[in-house]
Design a protein around this motif. Structure first.
Motif, PDB file in Angstrom:
ATOM      1  N   ALA A 509       0.134   9.299  -0.350  1.00 54.73           N
ATOM      2  CA  ALA A 509       1.706   9.376  -0.297  1.00 54.73           C
ATOM      3  C   ALA A 509       2.397  10.472  -0.677  1.00 54.73           C
ATOM      4  CB  ALA A 509       2.541   8.104  -0.897  1.00 54.73           C
ATOM      5  N   HIS A 510       3.266  11.139  -0.045  1.00 54.67           N
ATOM      6  CA  HIS A 510       3.883  12.376  -0.257  1.00 54.67           C
ATOM      7  C   HIS A 510       5.284  12.308  -0.587  1.00 54.67           C
ATOM      8  CE1 HIS A 510       4.723  16.636  -0.691  1.00 54.67           C
ATOM      9  NE2 HIS A 510       5.778  16.438   0.151  1.00 54.67           N
ATOM     10  N   CYS A 511       5.625  12.618  -1.740  1.00 57.86           N
ATOM     11  CA  CYS A 511       6.913  12.458  -2.310  1.00 57.86           C
ATOM     12  C   CYS A 511       7.828  13.794  -2.171  1.00 57.86           C
ATOM     13  CB  CYS A 511       7.223  12.057  -3.777  1.00 57.86           C
ATOM     14  SG  CYS A 511       8.819  12.047  -4.474  1.00 57.86           S
ATOM     15  N   SER A 512       8.706  13.911  -1.082  1.00 60.22           N
ATOM     16  CA  SER A 512       9.137  15.195  -0.774  1.00 60.22           C
ATOM     17  C   SER A 512      10.539  15.574  -1.394  1.00 60.22           C
ATOM     18  CB  SER A 512       9.775  15.020   0.703  1.00 60.22           C
ATOM     19  OG  SER A 512      11.015  14.038   0.984  1.00 60.22           O
ATOM     20  N   LYS A 513      11.229  14.680  -2.244  1.00 56.80           N
ATOM     21  CA  LYS A 513      12.335  14.995  -2.955  1.00 56.80           C
ATOM     22  C   LYS A 513      12.734  13.689  -3.966  1.00 56.80           C
ATOM     23  CE  LYS A 513      16.470  13.793  -1.590  1.00 56.80           C
ATOM     24  NZ  LYS A 513      17.898  13.532  -1.161  1.00 56.80           N
ATOM     25  N   PHE A 514      13.650  13.923  -5.043  1.00 58.37           N
ATOM     26  CA  PHE A 514      13.992  12.817  -5.923  1.00 58.37           C
ATOM     27  C   PHE A 514      15.509  12.531  -5.651  1.00 58.37           C
ATOM     28  CE2 PHE A 514      10.197  14.127  -7.642  1.00 58.37           C
ATOM     29  CZ  PHE A 514       9.822  13.216  -8.491  1.00 58.37           C
ATOM     30  N   ILE A 515      15.849  11.331  -5.997  1.00 55.55           N
ATOM     31  CA  ILE A 515      17.338  11.078  -5.839  1.00 55.55           C
ATOM     32  C   ILE A 515      17.799  10.240  -7.159  1.00 55.55           C
ATOM     33  CG2 ILE A 515      17.447  10.955  -3.163  1.00 55.55           C
ATOM     34  CD1 ILE A 515      16.921   8.055  -3.275  1.00 55.55           C
ATOM     35  N   SER A 516      18.870  10.477  -7.277  1.00 59.15           N
ATOM     36  CA  SER A 516      19.521   9.749  -8.551  1.00 59.15           C
ATOM     37  C   SER A 516      20.499   8.549  -8.070  1.00 59.15           C
ATOM     38  CB  SER A 516      20.476  10.761  -9.392  1.00 59.15           C
ATOM     39  OG  SER A 516      21.468  10.951  -8.673  1.00 59.15           O
ATOM     40  N   THR A 517      20.265   7.316  -8.697  1.00 62.74           N
ATOM     41  CA  THR A 517      21.200   6.123  -8.273  1.00 62.74           C
ATOM     42  C   THR A 517      21.564   5.518  -9.519  1.00 62.74           C
ATOM     43  OG1 THR A 517      21.215   4.362  -7.007  1.00 62.74           O
ATOM     44  CG2 THR A 517      19.395   4.656  -8.155  1.00 62.74           C
ATOM     45  N   ASN A 518      22.484   4.765  -9.608  1.00 55.62           N
ATOM     46  CA  ASN A 518      22.884   3.774 -10.814  1.00 55.62           C
ATOM     47  C   ASN A 518      22.100   2.549 -10.667  1.00 55.62           C
ATOM     48  OD1 ASN A 518      24.878   1.772 -12.121  1.00 55.62           O
ATOM     49  ND2 ASN A 518      25.655   3.769 -12.601  1.00 55.62           N
ATOM     50  N   ARG A 519      21.889   1.790 -11.988  1.00 50.79           N
ATOM     51  CA  ARG A 519      21.247   0.730 -12.031  1.00 50.79           C
ATOM     52  C   ARG A 519      21.893  -0.295 -11.259  1.00 50.79           C
ATOM     53  NH1 ARG A 519      19.522  -0.477 -18.197  1.00 50.79           N
ATOM     54  NH2 ARG A 519      18.226   1.419 -18.722  1.00 50.79           N
ATOM     55  N   ALA A 520      23.211   0.010 -11.139  1.00 48.66           N
ATOM     56  CA  ALA A 520      23.799  -1.493 -10.435  1.00 48.66           C
ATOM     57  C   ALA A 520      23.231  -1.194  -8.836  1.00 48.66           C
ATOM     58  CB  ALA A 520      25.139  -1.254 -10.303  1.00 48.66           C
ATOM     59  N   HIS A 521      22.479  -0.350  -8.358  1.00 45.92           N
ATOM     60  CA  HIS A 521      22.202  -0.428  -7.032  1.00 45.92           C
ATOM     61  C   HIS A 521      20.707  -0.614  -6.675  1.00 45.92           C
ATOM     62  CE1 HIS A 521      25.733   2.723  -6.402  1.00 45.92           C
ATOM     63  NE2 HIS A 521      26.051   1.744  -6.127  1.00 45.92           N
ATOM     64  N   VAL A 553      11.636  10.068  -3.044  1.00 41.93           N
ATOM     65  CA  VAL A 553      11.554   9.501  -1.634  1.00 41.93           C
ATOM     66  C   VAL A 553      10.169  10.151  -1.070  1.00 41.93           C
ATOM     67  CG1 VAL A 553      12.818   9.688   0.547  1.00 41.93           C
ATOM     68  CG2 VAL A 553      14.057   9.609  -1.322  1.00 41.93           C
ATOM     69  N   ALA A 554       9.484   8.917  -0.750  1.00 40.27           N
ATOM     70  CA  ALA A 554       7.863   9.283  -0.344  1.00 40.27           C
ATOM     71  C   ALA A 554       7.594   8.607   1.120  1.00 40.27           C
ATOM     72  CB  ALA A 554       7.103   8.801  -1.300  1.00 40.27           C
ATOM     73  N   ARG A 555       6.832   9.253   1.743  1.00 46.27           N
ATOM     74  CA  ARG A 555       6.299   8.734   2.855  1.00 46.27           C
ATOM     75  C   ARG A 555       4.559   8.297   2.782  1.00 46.27           C
ATOM     76  NH1 ARG A 555       5.951  11.252   9.127  1.00 46.27           N
ATOM     77  NH2 ARG A 555       4.131   9.986   9.882  1.00 46.27           N
ATOM     78  N   VAL A 556       4.177   7.138   2.966  1.00 48.74           N
ATOM     79  CA  VAL A 556       2.931   6.695   2.859  1.00 48.74           C
ATOM     80  C   VAL A 556       2.268   7.318   3.932  1.00 48.74           C
ATOM     81  CG1 VAL A 556       1.345   4.851   2.572  1.00 48.74           C
ATOM     82  CG2 VAL A 556       3.758   4.647   1.752  1.00 48.74           C
ATOM     83  N   LEU A 557       1.194   8.228   3.888  1.00 47.46           N
ATOM     84  CA  LEU A 557       0.276   8.670   4.950  1.00 47.46           C
ATOM     85  C   LEU A 557      -0.734   8.095   5.148  1.00 47.46           C
ATOM     86  CD1 LEU A 557       0.770  12.526   3.659  1.00 47.46           C
ATOM     87  CD2 LEU A 557       2.164  11.313   5.380  1.00 47.46           C
ATOM     88  N   SER A 558      -1.431   7.244   4.366  1.00 55.80           N
ATOM     89  CA  SER A 558      -2.524   6.563   4.592  1.00 55.80           C
ATOM     90  C   SER A 558      -2.702   5.310   3.498  1.00 55.80           C
ATOM     91  CB  SER A 558      -3.916   7.403   4.684  1.00 55.80           C
ATOM     92  OG  SER A 558      -4.218   7.656   3.341  1.00 55.80           O
ATOM     93  N   GLY A 559      -3.421   4.129   3.932  1.00 51.44           N
ATOM     94  CA  GLY A 559      -3.588   3.079   2.974  1.00 51.44           C
ATOM     95  C   GLY A 559      -2.550   2.355   2.910  1.00 51.44           C
ATOM     96  N   VAL A 560      -2.420   1.406   1.782  1.00 47.98           N
ATOM     97  CA  VAL A 560      -1.203   0.891   1.274  1.00 47.98           C
ATOM     98  C   VAL A 560      -0.988   1.077  -0.065  1.00 47.98           C
ATOM     99  CG1 VAL A 560      -0.344  -1.595   1.213  1.00 47.98           C
ATOM    100  CG2 VAL A 560      -1.828  -1.149   2.941  1.00 47.98           C
TER     101      VAL A 560
END
Length: 1003
Positions: A509-521, A553-560
């Protein structure tokens, strides 16, 4: 078992466009299609713009991801090029994606809404990297804009499959007042301009690729290249008949494609003489249909005045025009002031709520509202709605097009539609629903993840090549072979988008970026209890407790990919396998979430072909990460866009006790924003660098309110203007190497005035050359600095000489005494490339001279005091130890050229010195980086400079053992000594040249 379908029933798409062309408004209609928001809110609520600043500014700042369900009914395929290529790829892959083509398919479509403003271009890059298709939105009124061109090029470089969405078609009627024929001509012209831009882009890239292949002597695979070129041309040619153009009005939820309109016209027997596969070829073009005879004739623009219209204008645009005119007439009939033709374009701006309030107040004044029986509705709107209905027959009754006045009045009552906009939105989304048109086009045109990884995006979704730098040691070769075999298995799994859930199956899996969010979400109470228990063990509770969490935020490229059960190896973007030592890779367990806009839903597993959010990677402090369940994996190849931040400010806490909170906040901010850079200077400053003013303003707001939690007060400096220090050529410097080496000229003015005259080592520098002696006087290095053009630097970086760099290479070749003949250009490039020691991204490089690389300019100095020659006041130079070797080396440097590098006259001590120098080269590379980090004029970074190591003197001492004489290093030399000395040499050499200040710019 995962709730997500296999790759064949998945699509990954991003929405790209110039700012304010309607990306988020279109996304609203797609979200409403899944019932997440109400019909009344679609187009105005901006659901995917969840940040307060996004709502306030009316622009997208951070890209948002959402997974949508869609019931897709494939249409019968025609023998067009796009479908032929798609079918060919699927047959090569050997999957079952095309089975039961005519049956409905339940699809999951991951959609990323990306920003349009150039300051947030890194968000677009990260979105394009993990998607396979792109919805390119263009405003039909504004046309192609600057940002449209740039995202078009970036989509092409990432090998995405594009769909052109022509938005705001309604503005051609309301704002510009065009009739249907004029609107058709404008749309046709816009499509031609987009195709022209795409064609020019393809030709430019193809020319660059051909130059690269010629430079690498790659003349085979011509037929394959022609096939690939033809396929690329087909993909990037937007033809309405192929279904890769969607005509929309996102604000009203209305849209259609030519294939869907052709099916509707044939099914409703409005045009019964042509089946849809034939009709779609003529429906958009200069053709006119005669209902009485059922024949097609050529439409001439001159006949437009006689009432003749094209098929597209008659059946595609006329129903929309008549609906707008009819609703406007109805508004005037009941005493409301119509906003469609009053000269105001506010309906296409983001002020719909104010308009609804205005209409509501007018309704109260006149104590009436538009009804189905109002003039304009029953005589214009209702008949128009029966032409070209694209809504599915199996759609809910509430979403069907009204066919009678009673049905229309019932619809008005249910939706409480009273204003012009609400009525038009209610009717048009039931006439030709935008969501169905766009999502059907995505399912039909864009490849599945398995198709993309196998064919269309194979190069873009490819792992970096495994390091094959191995020794001849049999045991080491066996270890490497086993690792390489495992790596090839992983690559094949990625290529096939394998979804096998076996423990032995590769998971990537490849993680292309990071995002911030509040716990409530985030819907994961277990995670919060775990974080709270960890924070209670920290010393400083204010620093550790935080309501903001970072997710990748990642895209799974192979497997599970699994939550918690498995620990995955983490590969950073610059990872290279170490063949000599088995240093352990970082392993991390993760938690997975399904992205639903601003909400995150916990899932236990995510199969290949899907996008997910990952918690647990923020501690790595890497802006992109590749995960794998094997230690023999490699990171994904990432295209460097070359965009560097220009606007910089100094950030500090007003209270020194809050520094720890600030540093933690800056670390999180830097991780969540790939385009942002945070650096600490030697003076203790914390520099925040951004792409532009809006980017900087938003970053400071995020730092204060999100990452520091409003706990501290910050002091922000005025923007810091970044300059670079460089140099230019002396007069005649590049015409006679030997003459210039011995040239005695007065010192430059900057070397005589404070504070530059106090620079360490300046006394041993002249005309861009310096001889620097390390602190224990055991080594002396001869350094030269000359200008390096951007064209030469780019050619060295790409390992391919560009045509526009020929004159620059010849200039450098003469200055370094590598060539005197213009025909020897190829030899100059190959020689400089072979001598290259280090190169950075700021336009600088370091090479060895031919003499130093050949060993003739490495001199061993055997002296009683164990030191190289150092001039001493009051003592004749000839009497100082090492002077003879110093003069010998100077003559060798002066006489060195590409042909004179033999070492026949070297002594035994010179050979020993050469071995010692080879061990110091690693420290010399670090010294090059340190020297170019800050120049002597303003302590700004050095740009456009070539550092040449011309010669080295190394002190030795003789040892006797069993009557045999040998030489060893007289004094130990550390890496730090070499780094510091080389930095001094570069600064002094630059200071004795014509120096220049250069200003950075964004390309």
């Amino acid at each position: 078992m995962s709730i997500l379908p296999p790759p064949a029933f998945t699509r990954l798409v991003t929405i790209i466009a110039h700012v304010d062309h309607g990306k988020t408004t279109l996304a609203d209609s797609l979200v409403e299609h899944n019932g997440i928001i109400s019909e009344r809110s679609a187009g105005t609520v901006r659901y995917l713009d969840s940040m307060e600043e996004e709502q306030r500014r009316g622009i997208t700042i951070r890209s948002s991801v959402i997974a949508l369900k869609h019931r897709y009914r494939p249409m019968k395929k025609t023998n067009n090029n796009n479908n032929a290529n798609k079918k060919k790829n699927q047959q090569q892959q050997g999957n079952n994606d095309k089975n039961n083509d005519t049956q409905d398919k339940d699809m999951v479509i991951h959609i990323i809404d990306s920003p349009g403003h150039v300051d947030f271009s890194s968000e677009v890059s990260s979105a394009l990297q993990i998607c396979d298709g792109a919805l390119l939105i263009v405003d039909v009124v504004e046309g192609m804009c600057a940002r449209t061109q740039s995202v078009l090029r970036e989509s092409y470089s990432q090998k995405l499959i594009p769909i052109l969405v022509l938005n705001k078609v309604d503005r051609l009627c309301t704002d510009l007042g065009l009739n249907i024929n004029e609107a058709y001509l404008r749309i046709r012209s816009l499509i031609e301009s987009v195709n022209a831009a795409a064609s020019a882009m393809i030709r430019s890239h193809r020319a660059e690729d051909n130059d690269e292949k010629q430079s690498k002597r790659q003349h085979d695979s011509t037929l394959n290249d022609q096939d690939d070129d033809e396929q690329i041309e087909n993909i990037w040619t937007f033809e309405p008949g192929n279904g890769n153009i969607v005509f929309t009005s996102a604000i009203y939820g209305w849209g259609f494609t030519i294939p869907s309109l052709a099916r509707s016209l044939f099914k409703s027997k409005i045009i019964p003489h042509f089946k849809p596969p034939i009709m779609r070829q003529y429906l958009f073009g200069d053709f006119r249909y005669h209902p009485d005879t059922g024949k097609l004739t050529k439409w001439k623009q001159q006949s437009a005045d006689e009432g003749c219209t094209t098929m597209f204008a008659e059946y595609g645009l006329k129903p929309l025009w008549e609906c707008i005119h009819g609703v406007s007439q109805a508004a005037n009939t009941v005493g409301m002031t119509s906003m469609f033709f009053s000269g105001s374009s506010s309906i296409n701006q983001h002020h719909n709520q104010q308009q609804e309030q205005k209409s509501s107040s007018l309704n109260k004044i006149h104590d009436t509202k538009i009804k189905a029986s109002t003039s304009g509705i029953f005589d214009l709107v209702l008949p128009s709605l029966q032409i070209g209905i694209t809504v599915s027959d199996d759609a809910q009754s509430s979403l069907q097009t009204p066919k009678t006045q009673d049905e229309m009045q019932s619809l008005f009552n249910k939706t409480n539609a009273s204003s012009e906009e609400l009525i038009l939105r209610t009717l048009l989304r039931r006439h030709r629903p935008l969501s169905g048109a766009v999502l059907d086009a995505v399912c039909d045109i864009c490849p599945s993840p398995s198709e993309a990884s196998f064919s269309t995006r194979h190069e873009a979704l490819k792992l970096k090549d495994y390091c094959d730098d191995i020794s001849t040691n049999d045991e080491e070769f066996k270890i490497f072979y086993d690792r390489k075999e495992d790596f090839e298995t992983i690559c094949n799994s990625v290529k096939n988008c394998d979804t096998s859930n076996k423990s032995s199956s590769p998971v990537v899996a490849h993680c292309s970026k990071f995002i911030s969010t509040n716990r409530a979400h985030v819907n994961d109470p277990e995670l919060f209890s775990m974080l709270d228990s960890m924070s209670s063990n920290e010393d400083n509770d204010n620093v550790s407790r935080d309501s903001v969490i970072l997710l990748g935020v990642a895209r799974v490229l192979s497997g599970v990919l699994h939550s918690n059960d498995v620990e995955y190896y983490c590969f950073g973007p610059k990872y290279r396998p170490n063949r000599q030592t088995d240093s352990p890779l970082h392993k991390q367990s993760i938690r997975l979430y399904l992205l639903m806009g601003s909400s995150y839903i916990r899932v236990e597993s995510v199969p290949a072909g899907h996008i997910c959010a990952i918690h647990g990677l923020e501690e790595l402090q890497l802006k992109s990460v590749t995960l794998c369940n094997s230690p023999n994996g490699m990171p994904l190849k990432v295209i460097d866009r070359g965009i560097r931040p220009l606007v910089k400010v100094n950030v500090e806490a007003k209270s020194a006790t809050d520094t720890a909170i600030l540093e933690k906040g800056l670390a999180k901010l830097s991780l969540a924003d790939a385009a942002l850079e945070v650096t600490a200077t030697a003076k203790g400053e914390r520099i925040l660098a951004c792409l532009g003013e809006i980017h900087l303003e938003q970053s400071i707001i995020d730092l204060k309110n999100v990452y520091c939690g409003n706990k501290i007060e910050l002091r922000i400096s005025e923007p810091i203007v970044e300059f670079g220090e460089s140099t230019t050529w002396f007069e005649n410097e590049y015409t006679d190497f030997e003459q210039f080496y011995n040239l005695q000229t007065p010192p430059l003015r900057q070397t005589l005035i404070p504070p530059y005259c106090y620079e360490d080592g300046l006394s041993q520098a002249h005309n861009g050359r310096s001889r620097v002696v390390i602190s224990n006087k055991a080594v002396a290095m001869h350094i030269r600095v000359i200008p390096l053009s951007r064209r030469v630097h780019s050619s060295l970086l790409q390992k391919s000489m560009s045509e526009d760099s020929h004159s620059d290479f010849l200039q450098i070749g003469r200055a370094l005494n590598l060539s005197e003949d213009d025909d020897d250009l190829e030899n100059v490039f190959e020689t400089i490339s072979s001598l290259l020691l280090a190169i950075d991204k700021k336009g600088n490089a370091m090479i060895e001279s031919t003499g130093l690389a050949g060993g003739s300019c490495v001199k061993g100095v055997v002296a009683e005091n164990g030191e190289v020659y150092v001039p001493s006041s009051g003592v004749a130079s000839e009497e100082v130890s090492g002077y003879k070797e110093y003069e010998t080396l100077k003559r060798r440097i002066c006489n060195t050229n590409s042909c004179n590098t033999d070492r026949n006259d070297n002594l035994e001590e010179d050979d020993v010195a050469l071995k010692i120098w080879s061990d110091l080269q690693g420290s010399a590379k670090a010294g090059f980086q340190a020297g170019c980090s800050s120049g002597p004029l303003c302590e700004e970074s050095i740009r456009g400079v070539l550092v040449v190591l011309e010669g080295v003197e190394i002190s030795l001492e003789a040892k006797y053992a069993n009557s045999e004489k040998s030489y060893v290093q007289s004094k130990p030399v550390t890496g730090g000594m070499t780094v510091a000395s080389l930095r001094t040499g570069i600064r002094c050499s630059l200071l004795t040249r014509p120096v220049r200040l250069v200003e950075g710019y964004l390309r």
